[in-house]
Motif scaffolding. Structure first.
Motif, PDB file in Angstrom:
ATOM      1  N   VAL A  29      45.487  38.071  36.163  1.00  0.00           N
ATOM      2  CA  VAL A  29      45.183  38.223  37.576  1.00  0.00           C
ATOM      3  C   VAL A  29      45.706  37.040  38.373  1.00  0.00           C
ATOM      4  N   TRP A  30      45.747  35.882  37.775  1.00  0.00           N
ATOM      5  CA  TRP A  30      45.997  34.696  38.574  1.00  0.00           C
ATOM      6  C   TRP A  30      47.417  34.606  39.113  1.00  0.00           C
ATOM      7  N   ILE A  31      48.428  35.068  38.410  1.00  0.00           N
ATOM      8  CA  ILE A  31      49.802  34.971  38.925  1.00  0.00           C
ATOM      9  C   ILE A  31      49.981  35.840  40.172  1.00  0.00           C
ATOM     10  N   PRO A  32      49.584  37.124  40.158  1.00  0.00           N
ATOM     11  CA  PRO A  32      49.671  37.911  41.396  1.00  0.00           C
ATOM     12  C   PRO A  32      48.809  37.342  42.524  1.00  0.00           C
ATOM     13  N   ALA A  33      47.639  36.783  42.189  1.00  0.00           N
ATOM     14  CA  ALA A  33      46.765  36.210  43.218  1.00  0.00           C
ATOM     15  C   ALA A  33      47.414  34.993  43.863  1.00  0.00           C
ATOM     16  N   VAL A  34      48.064  34.161  43.066  1.00  0.00           N
ATOM     17  CA  VAL A  34      48.743  32.974  43.608  1.00  0.00           C
ATOM     18  C   VAL A  34      49.935  33.393  44.467  1.00  0.00           C
TER      19      VAL A  34
END
Length: 140
Positions: A84-89
């Motif tokens: 989740v963190w790469i798309p969120a960043v």
């Protein structure tokens, strides 16, 4: 991202007209006897809900972006673990760049509050996408 950029490139006057017309529509759909109110009272109602409508629009458009980024990051063929963190960043960085872009649009401004609302929308969309795609993998 192109849709968000297009909305952000609209002048403050056009953006206000858009949200006021949505406020009038909202009044017609939700408020009983809204059509019986005079036009000044309808405009007053739309003006009162203008701020929440704008902020909900920010969160919604970025939630959609977050959902789409999660979907584009998923790669079932290579068995790469979806995170989740790469798309969120990526989505949050785009929110920052979009607010900076608004510095160059007549009547618009760059607001940290909007960056935070947009980033929360991205995170909500990425989490929703993550759970949907994880469920999809389990069901298949």
């Amino acid at each position: 991202m192109a849709v968000i950029f297009t909305f952000s490139a609209r002048s403050a006057d056009l953006s206000t007209q858009d949200s006021m017309s949505i406020g009038i529509l909202f009044g017609r759909l939700i408020v009983p006897s809204f059509a019986d109110l005079n036009s000044q009272m309808q405009i007053s109602f739309a003006d009162k809900i203008d701020h929440p409508i704008r902020k909900m629009a920010h969160a919604t458009e970025y939630a959609i972006l977050g959902f789409l980024l999660v979907g584009s990051y998923a790669d079932a063929d290579k068995k790469r673990k979806m995170t989740v963190w790469i798309p969120a960043v990526i989505g949050s960085l785009y929110a920052v760049s979009d607010e900076l872009h608004q510095l160059f649009v007549p009547g618009r401004s760059c607001e940290i509050r909007d960056m935070l609302i947009d980033s929360c929308g991205v995170v909500a969309g990425t989490l929703m996408g993550y759970f949907i795609f994880v469920y999809w993998k389990i069901v298949k």
